[in-house]
Design an enzyme around this catalytic site. Structure first.
Site, PDB file in Angstrom:
ATOM      1  N   GLY A   1      11.231  10.569  79.391  1.00  0.00           N
ATOM      2  CA  GLY A   1      10.751   9.208  80.101  1.00  0.00           C
ATOM      3  C   GLY A   1      10.737   7.854  79.544  1.00  0.00           C
TER       4      GLY A   1
ATOM      5  N   LYS B   1      13.806  23.214  60.446  1.00  0.00           N
ATOM      6  CA  LYS B   1      14.205  24.473  60.214  1.00  0.00           C
ATOM      7  C   LYS B   1      15.722  24.730  60.143  1.00  0.00           C
ATOM      8  CE  LYS B   1      13.263  29.213  61.593  1.00  0.00           C
ATOM      9  NZ  LYS B   1      12.223  30.340  61.060  1.00  0.00           N
TER      10      LYS B   1
ATOM     11  N   HIS C   1     -11.557   0.835  28.741  1.00  0.00           N
ATOM     12  CA  HIS C   1     -11.380   2.219  28.700  1.00  0.00           C
ATOM     13  C   HIS C   1     -12.275   3.190  29.570  1.00  0.00           C
ATOM     14  CE1 HIS C   1      -8.210   1.587  25.602  1.00  0.00           C
ATOM     15  NE2 HIS C   1      -8.902   1.047  25.093  1.00  0.00           N
TER      16      HIS C   1
ATOM     17  N   PHE D   1     -31.338  15.123  29.838  1.00  0.00           N
ATOM     18  CA  PHE D   1     -32.730  15.230  29.129  1.00  0.00           C
ATOM     19  C   PHE D   1     -32.402  15.329  27.654  1.00  0.00           C
ATOM     20  CE2 PHE D   1     -32.083  19.950  30.069  1.00  0.00           C
ATOM     21  CZ  PHE D   1     -31.770  20.434  28.885  1.00  0.00           C
TER      22      PHE D   1
ATOM     23  N   ARG E   1     -30.382  14.232  36.917  1.00  0.00           N
ATOM     24  CA  ARG E   1     -29.656  14.253  35.955  1.00  0.00           C
ATOM     25  C   ARG E   1     -28.230  13.398  36.367  1.00  0.00           C
ATOM     26  NH1 ARG E   1     -26.900  19.739  33.908  1.00  0.00           N
ATOM     27  NH2 ARG E   1     -25.472  19.221  35.181  1.00  0.00           N
TER      28      ARG E   1
END
Lengths: 515, 515
Positions: A35, A137, A276, A464, A511
């Site tokens: 279209g 394909k 770094h 820890f 932690r």
């Protein structure tokens, strides 16, 4: 070599199609089209047959069904090297299609515009990917152009081969086509994953568009490129205002510098200097220039050749200070005009303005044939989260420094120890295989350069203390308060050591390993 | 809520379909189906209409065109909330399809089997993804099951809702479907990228299948999962023989440990112990047990709780030594039966057997909304690559140790310094923002624990010495030969310092940053 006789064109993005039409016209190629594209081609003055006319079936359902027809897909998928395929399409009056020029509904654009749900769904192309995949394909016989970026190469092919394409070109285009369809569906899939708040899907797709090839990678003998993920979610985006191209390591350090200064309390002006991939200095202050000067003072030797990030605007005064030291990159959310002028005197210096946003997404670590996907570490520790475990309570000033040191510590490679005072790092122990090693590194630097300040300083540990030995190094150096997650089987021994030295210690229960 | 009346079934993998057919039969659902699936359904004793009968168009081109027909896709895509859609399909005698059960040609299986090119191409499904995508787009009206893994949930839906499905289920299945199609095309695209040796494609897709959700991420407050990439290329694959589930950090350390021991000369038996993503000890030897004991001796304190990898088989004798220390993970290409028995006494110890392959692929670093793609650092420095820059030449024994130290240094976070003797690390300086800092760390450890061995030792630096200061620290500690890339503007000053101390130094011209 494959002569192009019949072309199928269906486009959402009509960029540069006239160039193609001129070439097709030159080699008398028949065109069928859908279209909107049909009208566009006819308006440009070229001949074209409408697809509904060819299939004998109208476009229907507001264009949802146009090309999903055996007369189209038979023409795309017939293996013309096989007699029974050729016979079959002839029997059904199907023309082989040799060229497909298709691009897809702009799902990506709609995503970036944060369009509404219905509009996003409507912009999922169905017919387009089907045609692309059929043609790809059957690349042995079909040439497929999934994007205007391949038009120029196609025109060269056609002109070189007098209206034909080579198998190499068709195979390459098949590959590009499956990249397009995979990428397209990755956007849809990730958008839907977000809607379902599915952060750990059965199948995770990470897709990126090549932003640029870099001069080299982490080292000069490695090739490298940077890719951008298409997403409507906030993230690290920047504009480069001046300077040399960013290197691979610049990108990495810039991202880490940005992450650090945007992870600290936004009310303060934060500056970090990265070298770094580890911070060598970080500070907070109410004053922009002071904030920078404190970060620099933390470790001016390591800062040389580093990357500086701030979470505030850079003005003339600050820029004048910054250009006194050699840096690779400077990042800020805003750089004012006078500051820009000062930076412009250093042509090579890379200056970036970034968007100021929260980074609370997931993080991914790719390891060869697998990857780890995890929540980003968005932990923010506040005063009310701290649990004092010693007889001595930290002072208000110490608490502020503990919280600052703890947030910086999150961004230091494990094992990490950060010593701070006056919202400034005095010593950073990074990347050691033992916690004692990191304690030694941090105290050594702080004692050498801040022999007075260390005596009223605080320290943060990313995990820890397994034994009191690391803490004892900090105590011996003069540290007066410590923040750490707690959780060791020997916590009591560690607390006893703190009490014995009459210092305070708080537990966060969070932690902050960073590897 | 949407009542299921008409189902379309087209399956490559027919697993468990009988369960679904029983439910559909119970709710009197009409079924249409393609060739092979049609026969299977009829053979199971259920009623079914063949698709070619419904469309009036035969299956053609060896099954390449079966379902690409407006009578199918009109039935999948009609938005039944819109009158003109309903009218349009009625006018064309199209039945709305409410349920699609489709899975795809086994491209993934063929990839893993390293099938030939033609067979791979033939296994690219065209009709299947088209149906999946149509149905998923129109999830408001269509239920889609893209894999047998969703059958059970569907059966529950149907039974709970008396033959209907909820919008939530259909929406979830639409999302799962686009994940499937994106994943499917990612495999095709990456396979084709490899064929074209295109390592930096315009669009890069990284896709993975959820292997398992992990207990937590890098830290306990972060959720995490590990994904496996489907590829026919070699990579890090392992079988866990015993022990607790691997944690996020175990995976990361195990991968790094594996990378290190497989990056060293394969003729020697190499052992590495990793802690917090950095090696704390590494060694080579002709004897398996000695190799391990040397790596342990490098830094027994840091080794505690670490990860041990070897590039050779573990026998009874070695296993007996290993269980004397607490480790999180032990990795080897082979663990013999007697060794397995010894390890089994430590129930929690994770023991992995990995495939011995070269890892020379690319590496990816994901940073929020972008990622860096680069060649892996596959540099291997050989004797003939070394350029002696000092008056003194290294001895044969020093050369062997220089090459060993240099390869270990590649796997230490920058800035990195590795001191070695007798093919064993004596001191490792890792992750420092200044090279001097890493020199101090490495010499401090080596001087403390190997005061005799350091006097005939060598050192490797991952990047050049910007000034002589770092080298002077190594010289002062007793190092007799140094390997480094060279390339500093101050190389001559550094060489002068080496000559002055009468030590040897070689340049590799290969930097080995690791961030």
């Amino acid at each position: 070599m494959k002569k192009i006789k019949n072309a199928l064109i269906s486009l959402s993005d009509k960029t540069d199609i006239e160039k193609i039409l001129n070439v097709l016209n030159q080699y008398s190629v028949n065109i069928i089209s859908t279209g909107g594209t049909y009208k566009h081609i006819v308006n440009l003055g070229f001949q074209c047959e409408e697809i509904s006319n060819y299939t004998g079936f109208p476009e229907m359902l507001d264009g949802r069904v146009k090309t999903l027809h055996p007369k189209i897909h038979g023409g795309l998928l017939a293996d013309l090297d096989k007699n029974h395929h050729t016979k079959s399409i002839t029997d059904h009056n199907i023309q082989p299609i040799d060229l497909v020029i298709v691009n897809l509904y702009p799902f990506e654009k709609k995503l970036l515009e944060n369009s509404g749900f219905e509009e996003m769904i409507e912009n999922i192309d169905i017919g387009g990917p089907s045609m692309l995949r059929s043609a790809a394909k059957n690349f042995k016989h079909v040439t497929i152009l999934p994007s205007p970026k391949f038009y120029q190469k196609f025109i060269e092919e056609m002109n070189q081969n007098k209206g034909a394409t080579t198998i190499e070109f068709r195979k390459k285009m098949a590959y590009e086509t499956f990249s397009e369809t995979a990428f397209y569906d990755s956007l849809i899939s990730n958008w839907m994953a977000d809607l379902h708040e599915d952060r750990f899907p059965h199948k995770k797709i990470i897709s990126g568009k090549l932003k640029e090839k870099l001069r080299y990678g982490e080292n000069p003998h490695q090739q490298s490129a940077i890719y951008e993920v298409v997403t409507n979610k906030p993230g690290f985006k920047f504009r480069q205002l001046q300077g040399k191209e960013l290197s691979h390591n610049n990108y990495l350090d810039a991202f880490n510098a940005y992450s650090l200064v945007n992870d600290i309390d936004k009310k303060s002006k934060t500056c970090a200097i990265i070298k770094h991939n580890n911070p060598c200095g970080c500070s907070e202050d109410q004053d922009e220039t002071k904030s920078y000067l404190k970060a620099l003072k933390s470790d001016p030797i390591s800062a040389f050749g580093g990357i500086v990030a701030v979470n505030y605007s850079i003005n003339e005064k600050l820029a004048s200070e910054m250009v006194k030291t050699f840096y690779e990159v400077i990042l800020a959310p805003k750089i004012d005009d006078k500051a820009k002028q000062i930076f412009s005197s250093k042509k090579n210096l890379r200056v970036l303005e970034y968007d100021f946003i929260t980074n609370n997404d997931s993080s991914i670590t790719v390891m060869n044939n697998s990857f780890l996907l995890q929540d980003s570490n968005c932990s923010v520790t506040k005063k009310e989260d701290l649990k004092t475990v010693t007889k001595k309570q930290p002072t208000e000033d110490e608490i502020n420094n503990l919280i600052f040191a703890n947030q910086v510590c999150k961004h230091v490679k494990s094992n990490a120890i950060v010593i701070a005072n006056h919202q400034m790092t005095l010593g950073i122990g990074a990347g050691q295989t033992s916690r004692v090693g990191s304690c030694e590194l941090a105290t050594k630097h702080a004692s050498k350069y801040f022999s007075k300040e260390i005596l009223t300083s605080v320290a943060a540990s990313d995990a820890f203390f397994p034994f009191p030995d690391g803490l004892e190094i900090l105590i011996k150096a003069g540290i007066k308060s410590v923040i750490q997650p707690g959780g060791s089987v020997k916590d009591q021994e560690v607390i006893d050591a703190a009490n014995k030295a009459n210092i305070s210690m708080v537990f966060t229960n969070l932690r902050n390993f960073k590897h």
